[in-house]
Design a protein around this motif. Structure first.
Motif, PDB file in Angstrom:
ATOM      1  N   LEU A   1       0.827  -1.206   0.000  1.00 57.61           N
ATOM      2  CA  LEU A   1       0.000   0.000   0.000  1.00 57.61           C
ATOM      3  C   LEU A   1       0.858   1.251   0.000  1.00 57.61           C
ATOM      4  O   LEU A   1       0.509   2.261  -0.623  1.00 57.61           O
ATOM      5  N   ASP A   2       1.983   1.192   0.700  1.00 53.29           N
ATOM      6  CA  ASP A   2       2.836   2.367   0.840  1.00 53.29           C
ATOM      7  C   ASP A   2       3.661   2.656  -0.405  1.00 53.29           C
ATOM      8  O   ASP A   2       4.198   3.760  -0.548  1.00 53.29           O
ATOM      9  N   GLU A   3       3.792   1.677  -1.304  1.00 55.43           N
ATOM     10  CA  GLU A   3       4.577   1.868  -2.516  1.00 55.43           C
ATOM     11  C   GLU A   3       3.643   2.330  -3.628  1.00 55.43           C
ATOM     12  O   GLU A   3       2.934   1.544  -4.245  1.00 55.43           O
ATOM     13  N   ALA A   4       3.665   3.644  -3.902  1.00 54.82           N
ATOM     14  CA  ALA A   4       2.718   4.224  -4.854  1.00 54.82           C
ATOM     15  C   ALA A   4       2.806   3.578  -6.229  1.00 54.82           C
ATOM     16  O   ALA A   4       1.786   3.431  -6.920  1.00 54.82           O
ATOM     17  N   ASP A   5       4.008   3.174  -6.632  1.00 55.54           N
ATOM     18  CA  ASP A   5       4.156   2.614  -7.977  1.00 55.54           C
ATOM     19  C   ASP A   5       3.594   1.209  -8.107  1.00 55.54           C
ATOM     20  O   ASP A   5       3.548   0.659  -9.220  1.00 55.54           O
ATOM     21  N   ARG A   6       3.138   0.609  -6.990  1.00 56.35           N
ATOM     22  CA  ARG A   6       2.480  -0.690  -7.076  1.00 56.35           C
ATOM     23  C   ARG A   6       0.999  -0.541  -7.435  1.00 56.35           C
ATOM     24  O   ARG A   6       0.350  -1.505  -7.828  1.00 56.35           O
ATOM     25  N   GLY A   7       0.447   0.661  -7.240  1.00 50.88           N
ATOM     26  CA  GLY A   7      -0.914   0.940  -7.679  1.00 50.88           C
ATOM     27  C   GLY A   7      -2.016   0.400  -6.802  1.00 50.88           C
ATOM     28  O   GLY A   7      -3.158   0.248  -7.260  1.00 50.88           O
ATOM     29  N   PHE A   8      -1.741   0.126  -5.536  1.00 45.19           N
ATOM     30  CA  PHE A   8      -2.770  -0.395  -4.640  1.00 45.19           C
ATOM     31  C   PHE A   8      -3.542   0.717  -3.928  1.00 45.19           C
ATOM     32  O   PHE A   8      -4.691   0.527  -3.531  1.00 45.19           O
ATOM     33  N   SER A   9      -2.902   1.853  -3.725  1.00 47.44           N
ATOM     34  CA  SER A   9      -3.466   2.893  -2.870  1.00 47.44           C
ATOM     35  C   SER A   9      -4.311   3.897  -3.649  1.00 47.44           C
ATOM     36  O   SER A   9      -3.931   4.334  -4.733  1.00 47.44           O
ATOM     37  N   PHE A  10      -5.432   4.278  -3.061  1.00 49.00           N
ATOM     38  CA  PHE A  10      -6.274   5.323  -3.659  1.00 49.00           C
ATOM     39  C   PHE A  10      -5.924   6.688  -3.078  1.00 49.00           C
ATOM     40  O   PHE A  10      -6.575   7.682  -3.375  1.00 49.00           O
TER      41      PHE A  10
ATOM     42  N   GLN B   1      -2.459   7.682  -2.953  1.00 54.61           N
ATOM     43  CA  GLN B   1      -1.191   8.074  -3.553  1.00 54.61           C
ATOM     44  C   GLN B   1      -1.279   7.823  -5.050  1.00 54.61           C
ATOM     45  O   GLN B   1      -1.787   6.792  -5.481  1.00 54.61           O
ATOM     46  N   ASP B   2      -0.791   8.767  -5.840  1.00 52.08           N
ATOM     47  CA  ASP B   2      -0.875   8.607  -7.287  1.00 52.08           C
ATOM     48  C   ASP B   2       0.175   7.621  -7.787  1.00 52.08           C
ATOM     49  O   ASP B   2       1.330   7.653  -7.356  1.00 52.08           O
ATOM     50  N   GLY B   3      -0.254   6.730  -8.646  1.00 46.63           N
ATOM     51  CA  GLY B   3       0.644   5.740  -9.226  1.00 46.63           C
ATOM     52  C   GLY B   3      -0.055   5.037 -10.370  1.00 46.63           C
ATOM     53  O   GLY B   3      -1.241   5.266 -10.636  1.00 46.63           O
TER      54      GLY B   3
ATOM     55  N   ARG C   1      -4.245   5.746 -13.925  1.00 46.84           N
ATOM     56  CA  ARG C   1      -3.639   6.256 -12.697  1.00 46.84           C
ATOM     57  C   ARG C   1      -4.586   6.026 -11.524  1.00 46.84           C
ATOM     58  O   ARG C   1      -5.819   6.117 -11.660  1.00 46.84           O
ATOM     59  N   THR C   2      -4.026   5.734 -10.372  1.00 41.77           N
ATOM     60  CA  THR C   2      -4.842   5.417  -9.195  1.00 41.77           C
ATOM     61  C   THR C   2      -5.708   6.591  -8.738  1.00 41.77           C
ATOM     62  O   THR C   2      -6.901   6.416  -8.465  1.00 41.77           O
ATOM     63  N   LEU C   3      -5.132   7.785  -8.643  1.00 44.71           N
ATOM     64  CA  LEU C   3      -5.911   8.927  -8.171  1.00 44.71           C
ATOM     65  C   LEU C   3      -6.983   9.319  -9.171  1.00 44.71           C
ATOM     66  O   LEU C   3      -8.048   9.815  -8.788  1.00 44.71           O
ATOM     67  N   GLU C   4      -6.722   9.088 -10.438  1.00 45.48           N
ATOM     68  CA  GLU C   4      -7.711   9.363 -11.464  1.00 45.48           C
ATOM     69  C   GLU C   4      -8.958   8.504 -11.250  1.00 45.48           C
ATOM     70  O   GLU C   4     -10.090   8.999 -11.275  1.00 45.48           O
ATOM     71  N   LEU C   5      -8.750   7.224 -10.989  1.00 42.90           N
ATOM     72  CA  LEU C   5      -9.875   6.331 -10.729  1.00 42.90           C
ATOM     73  C   LEU C   5     -10.526   6.646  -9.387  1.00 42.90           C
ATOM     74  O   LEU C   5     -11.761   6.661  -9.266  1.00 42.90           O
ATOM     75  N   ALA C   6      -9.711   6.901  -8.370  1.00 43.50           N
ATOM     76  CA  ALA C   6     -10.249   7.196  -7.037  1.00 43.50           C
ATOM     77  C   ALA C   6     -11.140   8.434  -7.067  1.00 43.50           C
ATOM     78  O   ALA C   6     -12.218   8.461  -6.456  1.00 43.50           O
TER      79      ALA C   6
END
Length: 343
Positions: free
Chosen positions: A113-122, A124-126, A182-187
């Motif tokens: 979750l803490d690694e933004a580039d893994r794309g799990f978090s809503f 952090q952008d990744g 992108r994660t934040l785009e979807l979130a």
């Protein structure tokens, strides 16, 4: 591992004292940590007795981080890159026919979750990825490649999102302009659909992100196969401990143990009607254990954790019956319907 979290938190093994109480590590024993993660359970097991641990993780980064621990406990820790659903094959390939304990900590790890580039978090952008093993189709592939009906079913079954159809409709409309990657785009898109009241404690995109993550990684199918693998590997008296963080996971574990301890009656369709099911497990406790109030105060991730445990009997392992565990059909990554979320 943890439930879908909010913000960066240090990794603390959830219900560690309870897990050790269940496993009761002993000198000379062999234990499987099917969800190695940051190695918290593994370290504790190795520190509790002069035993060996076979630690499995599908995330290559987790295996790399574990090398220091393997050096510290030289000869006692074996790191295995792979899926815990394949534990029977992986463990037997190393020459072990039986083990003394298995622990599973289900979900996504705080490190992922803490690694933004893994794309799990809503938060952090990744890149919209979410793959635990960095292999196969990503969440972006699902969001941009499935039709509205399939997306709605995935979000409803795996995320238990009441407004799944509206979320799916918004995704399909948005991707007509440009792919969502992108994660934040979807979130942000999901948040606009769901809305958020001041008193809401969770982000409105939580359930959608959970659904995509579970689907991309086949987490519930992996759990069912892992439980069956543990049943096959554990010797008589061997102990199973499973920590789950949300109802979908816990429901599967509960039903599996109910069937294996005889509480569910003849729930397995593969057993002849005339044949009495001999319990392959005995319960340590009928109800799940929950984290103490003191632990929840210091580790918020423990709030939703439930620990279920059982002891292996001498009876043969039962065939794995996905239907008895409540699985429902959902779209698959290869376009073929398969067993999906538990009802």
């Amino acid at each position: 591992m943890s439930a879908t979290g909010q913000g960066k938190v240090p990794h603390v093994p959830v219900m560690l004292a309870d897990v050790l109480d269940v496993l009761q590590p002993r000198d000379g024993g062999i234990y499987v940590d099917g969800t190695f993660g940051a190695g918290g359970y593994t370290r504790a097991i190795l520190g509790a007795a002069d035993c060996a641990v076979l630690a499995i993780d599908r995330d290559p980064n987790a295996i790399l981080r574990g090398q220091e621990l393997a050096t510290e406990f030289a000869g006692r820790l074996t790191l295995i890159e792979g899926r815990f659903g394949d534990m029977e094959r992986l463990v037997r390939a190393l020459g072990h026919e039986a083990v003394d304990g298995v622990v599973l900590d289900i979900g996504v790890s705080s490190m992922q979750l803490d690694e933004a580039d893994r794309g799990f978090s809503f938060q952090q952008d990744g890149p919209l990825d979410m793959r635990m093993s960095a292999e196969g189709p990503s969440a972006a592939d699902v969001v941009n490649g499935f039709d509205e009906g399939d997306l709605a079913r995935i979000i409803a079954v795996y995320g238990e999102e009441k407004r799944a159809r509206a979320v799916a409709r918004a995704i399909v409309k948005a991707r007509e302009e440009a792919e969502l990657d992108r994660t934040l785009e979807l979130a942000d898109l999901v948040a606009k659909v769901i809305g958020r009241k001041p008193q809401d404690k969770i982000h409105p995109a939580t359930r959608t992100f959970q659904a995509l993550r579970i689907f991309v990684n086949d987490e519930l199918g992996e759990l069912a196969r892992g439980l069956s693998g543990a049943e096959a590997l554990l010797g008589e008296g061997g102990r199973l401990a499973v920590v789950a963080f949300h109802s979908l996971e816990d429901r599967i574990v509960k039903r599996f143990l109910a069937e294996r301890t005889g509480r569910a009656g003849r729930a397995n369709r593969y057993m002849p009607a005339s044949e009495e099911v001999v319990p392959s497990f005995s319960e340590i406790a009928h109800k799940a254990r929950k984290a103490s109030g003191a632990e929840v105060e210091t580790n918020a991730r423990a709030r939703s954790a439930k620990l279920r445990a059982a002891i292996r009997t001498a009876a043969p392992a039962l065939p794995l019956d996905m239907g008895a565990l409540g699985f429902r059909a959902v779209p698959s990554l290869d376009g073929i319907s398969h067993a999906g979320g538990a009802a």
